[in-house]
Design an enzyme around this catalytic site. Sequence first.
Site, short mmCIF file in Angstrom:
data_model
loop_
_atom_site.label_atom_id
_atom_site.label_comp_id
_atom_site.label_asym_id
_atom_site.label_seq_id
_atom_site.Cartn_x
_atom_site.Cartn_y
_atom_site.Cartn_z
N CYS A 17 12.21 22.44 -20.52
CA CYS A 17 11.57 23.33 -19.56
C CYS A 17 12.36 23.43 -18.27
CB CYS A 17 10.17 22.81 -19.20
SG CYS A 17 9.15 22.55 -20.63
N GLY A 43 14.43 27.18 -21.19
CA GLY A 43 13.24 27.50 -21.98
C GLY A 43 13.09 28.99 -22.14
N ASN A 118 8.46 19.43 -16.36
CA ASN A 118 9.66 19.34 -17.19
C ASN A 118 9.82 17.88 -17.60
OD1 ASN A 118 13.23 19.38 -16.54
ND2 ASN A 118 12.18 19.60 -18.48
N GLY A 119 9.92 17.64 -18.90
CA GLY A 119 10.06 16.27 -19.41
C GLY A 119 9.05 16.05 -20.51
N TYR A 258 25.29 19.37 -21.97
CA TYR A 258 24.84 20.62 -22.59
C TYR A 258 23.76 21.37 -21.83
CZ TYR A 258 22.30 23.68 -25.80
OH TYR A 258 21.66 24.76 -26.36
#
Length: 485
Positions: A17, A43, A118-119, A258
Amino acid sequence: MMLSTDPFDDDKLKEECGIFGIMGKDSAAAMTALGLHALQHRGQEAAGIVCFDGEHFNAHHARGHVGENFNSDSVVAKLVGNAAIGHTRYPTTGETSLRNIQPLFADFDFGGFSIAHNGNLTNAHTLRRNLVKRGCLFRSTTDTEVIIHLMAIAQAERPLDRLIEALKQVEGAFSLVCLGKDMLIGIRDPHGVRPLVLGRLDTAYVLASETCALDIIGAEFIRDIEPGELVVISQDGLNSFHPFRPVPKKFCIFEYIYFARPDSSLEGLSVYEARRNIGAELAREAPIEADVVVPVPDSGVPAAIGYAAESGIPFDLGIIRNHYVGRTFIQPTDRIRHLGVKLKHNANRRFIDGKRVVLIDDSIVRGTTSTKIVEMIRAAGAKEVHMRISSPPTAHSCFYGIDTPESEKLLAHNYTVEQMCRFIGADSLAFISLNGLYRAVGEKVRNDAEPQYCDACFSGTYPIALTDHTAKDVQPVLSFLSQDE
Ligand code: AMP
């Protein structure tokens, strides 16, 4: 309508996210839409914005890309107010039901409160079961919703204290932006696994997953939010708190390899520079006689530039990527993934034919991409194909917010490098070493007793308890409806 036996029925949650928040700026929702657009790579499945106009909260959630859903004046114009938060989402299993699209919003006794995360929380499953037993009714299947319920039943009075009380009970990785009636909050988990940066646009404060989201609105970067830090932005300005017990920092090293955008800087290091350094390290660790260095675009490009510069072998774009391939082509089944690779990449034949090629990609996950690319490069006339990977072998699943398949599906979990080389059909295959990777991000050496980063996907050393994963088999199964809205 689909009946699911379990809210998190895989061996892990799968979400990646991007999050964004701003307070103190007219057209906060429009700024948020732009910020989310810059974070689209984190996302692509769905996006949402919640804003506050001084009296009411307004929200819009939609499946698909930010640009498709938040470009029209009619949508953004309805999202009035000078404070907003937003979220881009990329789940990889099941349908994205509207109820799972963040930011989540709840009406508490103290007023409305919204959260974007996020996570991944590694004990969400366990907490959820207990909360359901206590009578909490969940409306989504996201791990994030446990935070809402923990806040609702917290003993503390003030909203901020209730949030802190809730967060002290969760485990895992969380960078959060939250919006209350009179405050914007930004938080990073005590290990700081996922990024979160602070910026300023005129008198407004901005929070974002990456600095590229500050750039798009012309905001100035101030600093990274620290691991375990909670910042509250309100009429009183910005106040910083450290409510959690300090623990060693474990920023995700895969963000550099990445996940993050190369034009972002995280934790004081340019993502592009890190990738170029990795390429140079790789050239020193795994040299090969060849005629051309070719990146697998786009993620392999910076490392290939580093490899070419260090080795002195010319760099060429021997593979061209079609940017108009929708995500439908690369998921969800392996069969479609195979098709997707062909649609996504094409050999630039004249620059390959008759040459000894060094191919650079950032990672091998299932091995699908590498197998297809090697085949394609051979079909284009390459004399030799040498694969170099700018990460160590991905042998373990991530439970902290990067989508990876279960470990059994990871090529490196099942095979040695030599076997992987045969599997993908290359003449040689090499991965950067863990220490080489650490050198590339500015460390002398990996501290094996207490690694400076989270590198669990390579080392199998998980810095945060995997409570749900280890408890999975002993927990009773929970039935619930999981239908699209
Ligand atoms: P695979 O084909 O399964 O071996 O996947 C490897 C390819 O997926 C590489 O080209 C990577 O750039 C890309 N990749 C690596 N990690 C991820 C991820 N978490 N989400 C999406 N793509 C990824």
